[in-house]
Design a protein around this motif. Structure first.
Motif, short mmCIF file in Angstrom:
data_model
loop_
_atom_site.label_atom_id
_atom_site.label_comp_id
_atom_site.label_asym_id
_atom_site.label_seq_id
_atom_site.Cartn_x
_atom_site.Cartn_y
_atom_site.Cartn_z
N VAL A 132 0.83 -1.20 0.00
CA VAL A 132 0.00 0.00 0.00
C VAL A 132 0.87 1.26 0.00
O VAL A 132 1.79 1.39 0.81
N HIS A 133 0.54 2.18 -0.91
CA HIS A 133 1.20 3.48 -1.00
C HIS A 133 0.16 4.57 -0.78
O HIS A 133 -0.97 4.47 -1.24
N LYS A 134 0.58 5.64 -0.10
CA LYS A 134 -0.28 6.81 0.08
C LYS A 134 0.58 8.05 0.18
O LYS A 134 1.56 8.09 0.94
N ARG A 135 0.21 9.06 -0.58
CA ARG A 135 0.95 10.32 -0.59
C ARG A 135 -0.02 11.48 -0.40
O ARG A 135 -1.13 11.48 -0.93
N TYR A 136 0.41 12.46 0.38
CA TYR A 136 -0.32 13.72 0.52
C TYR A 136 0.56 14.82 -0.05
O TYR A 136 1.50 15.27 0.61
N SER B 263 3.54 16.36 -1.49
CA SER B 263 4.92 15.91 -1.56
C SER B 263 5.30 14.99 -0.40
O SER B 263 6.41 14.47 -0.35
N THR B 264 4.35 14.78 0.52
CA THR B 264 4.63 13.95 1.71
C THR B 264 4.23 12.51 1.45
O THR B 264 3.07 12.22 1.11
N VAL B 265 5.17 11.60 1.61
CA VAL B 265 4.90 10.17 1.47
C VAL B 265 4.45 9.64 2.82
O VAL B 265 5.23 9.57 3.77
N ALA B 266 3.17 9.27 2.92
CA ALA B 266 2.64 8.75 4.18
C ALA B 266 2.88 7.25 4.31
O ALA B 266 3.24 6.77 5.39
N LEU B 267 2.69 6.52 3.23
CA LEU B 267 2.93 5.07 3.23
C LEU B 267 3.71 4.71 1.98
O LEU B 267 3.38 5.15 0.88
N ASP B 268 4.72 3.89 2.16
CA ASP B 268 5.63 3.54 1.07
C ASP B 268 5.77 2.03 0.97
O ASP B 268 6.68 1.43 1.51
N GLY B 269 4.80 1.40 0.29
CA GLY B 269 4.86 -0.04 0.07
C GLY B 269 4.63 -0.86 1.33
O GLY B 269 5.31 -1.87 1.55
N THR C 99 -3.05 6.13 9.21
CA THR C 99 -3.34 6.13 7.78
C THR C 99 -3.56 4.70 7.28
O THR C 99 -4.49 4.42 6.52
N THR C 100 -2.69 3.78 7.71
CA THR C 100 -2.84 2.37 7.32
C THR C 100 -4.17 1.82 7.78
O THR C 100 -4.88 1.13 7.03
N MET C 101 -4.53 2.12 9.03
CA MET C 101 -5.79 1.59 9.57
C MET C 101 -7.00 2.16 8.85
O MET C 101 -7.97 1.44 8.58
N ARG C 102 -6.95 3.43 8.52
CA ARG C 102 -8.08 4.05 7.82
C ARG C 102 -8.22 3.49 6.41
O ARG C 102 -9.33 3.35 5.89
N ILE C 103 -7.10 3.17 5.77
CA ILE C 103 -7.17 2.54 4.45
C ILE C 103 -7.71 1.12 4.59
O ILE C 103 -8.52 0.67 3.76
N ALA C 104 -7.29 0.41 5.65
CA ALA C 104 -7.81 -0.94 5.88
C ALA C 104 -9.32 -0.92 6.07
O ALA C 104 -10.03 -1.84 5.62
N LEU C 105 -9.82 0.12 6.71
CA LEU C 105 -11.25 0.24 6.96
C LEU C 105 -12.01 0.70 5.72
O LEU C 105 -13.22 0.47 5.60
N LEU D 8 -10.12 5.83 3.96
CA LEU D 8 -9.21 6.45 3.01
C LEU D 8 -8.95 5.49 1.86
O LEU D 8 -9.01 4.27 2.04
N SER D 9 -8.63 6.03 0.70
CA SER D 9 -8.25 5.18 -0.42
C SER D 9 -6.73 5.23 -0.58
O SER D 9 -6.10 6.25 -0.35
N ALA D 10 -6.17 4.10 -0.96
CA ALA D 10 -4.73 4.03 -1.23
C ALA D 10 -4.45 4.55 -2.64
O ALA D 10 -5.30 4.45 -3.54
N ASP D 11 -3.26 5.12 -2.83
CA ASP D 11 -2.84 5.51 -4.18
C ASP D 11 -2.57 4.27 -5.02
O ASP D 11 -2.83 4.26 -6.23
N SER D 12 -2.01 3.26 -4.39
CA SER D 12 -1.80 1.97 -5.05
C SER D 12 -1.69 0.92 -3.97
O SER D 12 -1.56 1.22 -2.79
N GLY D 13 -1.71 -0.35 -4.39
CA GLY D 13 -1.75 -1.44 -3.43
C GLY D 13 -3.18 -1.77 -3.06
O GLY D 13 -4.14 -1.16 -3.58
N GLU D 14 -3.33 -2.74 -2.18
CA GLU D 14 -4.68 -3.23 -1.91
C GLU D 14 -4.79 -3.76 -0.48
O GLU D 14 -3.83 -4.28 0.08
#
Length: 296
Positions: free
Chosen positions: A9-13, A15-21, A44-50, A53-59
């Motif tokens: 899972v990747h997530k960016r706000y 220029s800030t990388v919140a999650l990197d793989g 951020t990870t937990m909110r995407i799991a729920l 939030l949507s991830a930029d990529s990954g699942e």
């Protein structure tokens, strides 16, 4: 049996990388401790799991299925910031939340009675949430996460602000849910609690998973340590020993790290040369010590 999978899972706000793989899984019946510094990416990870939030990529998958609305309804979520209606009575609120999850009115009332009794807040059913102590608000929030008998539990800082009795109550409930096969993931800054409760731990730093494994596996990566109590030993008594690093010395207690080629019997002989040795204990670093090393 249900498995929660976080897959690359990747997530960016901006220029800030919140999650990197970020990748890991929480297995059926497992208590998984998710730890990291503030801003590391836990929430951020937990909110995407729920699915909030949507991830930029990954699942994110639950039993191999992407998290859609139907799958989301099977998750019990406890946010770090309380998600309760402060002016609504506890009993009415929990019943309402249970009905939102699809329970009938009678089943919702039964579930409310069951969980408020189990969590020790049955006598507060007619109190508004804002009239409760922080600890009791935490219990109501946990009841809200459990009210619909979820297949997965995702808890963000569930032990924050709790007294020891409340910690024990919440720990027992999480153990009970895990025994039924529910995967439980929770974040916490209380690493001694994570070490005591969890089957496995994931350490995240700057949006990347730094380590994942059982507590024993992670602690084993930190190398062996010796605690030596020799009242007459002076600072530096072990500094010349091969493969030995001195981590601390105070009031006759010395903490040593044993590297490759270190001989614990040579350490013992050197300690005895200073006088009596009252303790000579081989230990592993605590999760707190390992966390400091990993995130540094």
């Amino acid at each position: 049996m249900t498995t929660l999978t976080i897959d690359n899972v990747h997530k960016r706000y901006g220029s800030t990388v919140a999650l990197d793989g970020v990748s890991f899984e929480v297995r059926p019946g497992e208590l998984f401790g998710f730890v990291g510094s503030n801003g590391a990416g836990k929430t951020t990870t937990m909110r995407i799991a729920l699915g909030v939030l949507s991830a930029d990529s990954g699942e994110v998958r639950i039993d191999g299925k992407p998290v859609d609305l139907d799958v989301r309804r099977t998750i019990g979520y406890m946010p770090e910031e309380r998600g309760l209606y402060p002016k609504m009575k506890v009993g009415a609120q929990l019943t309402y939340l249970a009905e939102l999850h699809g329970l009938s009115s009678s089943d919702a009332k039964d579930a409310t009675a069951t969980w408020t009794h189990r969590l020790g807040i049955a006598e507060r059913l007619n109190d508004t949430v804002d009239a409760l102590s922080l600890g009791n608000q935490q219990r109501v929030q946990l009841a809200a996460a459990l009210i619909h008998d979820p297949a997965v539990l995702v808890l963000d800082e569930p032990f924050s602000g709790l007294d020891p009795v409340a910690v024990d109550v919440m720990s027992d409930v999480l153990f009970e849910k895990a025994k039924t096969g529910v995967p439980v993931i929770f974040s916490s800054h209380q690493l001694d609690l994570v070490q005591r409760l969890c089957d496995r731990v994931g350490i995240i730093g700057a949006g990347k998973m730094r380590a994942v494994g059982t507590v024993d596996e992670l602690r084993g990566q930190g190398g062996s340590r010796l605690e030596v109590v020799a009242p007459h030993a002076q600072p530096g008594w072990a500094s010349s020993l091969a493969g030995v690093s001195v981590l601390g010395h105070e009031s006759g207690r010395t903490v040593l790290e044993l590297g490759d080629g270190a001989d614990d019997q040579a350490v013992l002989a050197a300690a005895l040369a200073t006088g009596p040795v009252h303790e000579f204990t081989l230990t592993k670093p605590s999760l707190t010590e390992l966390f400091r090393e990993v995130v540094a």
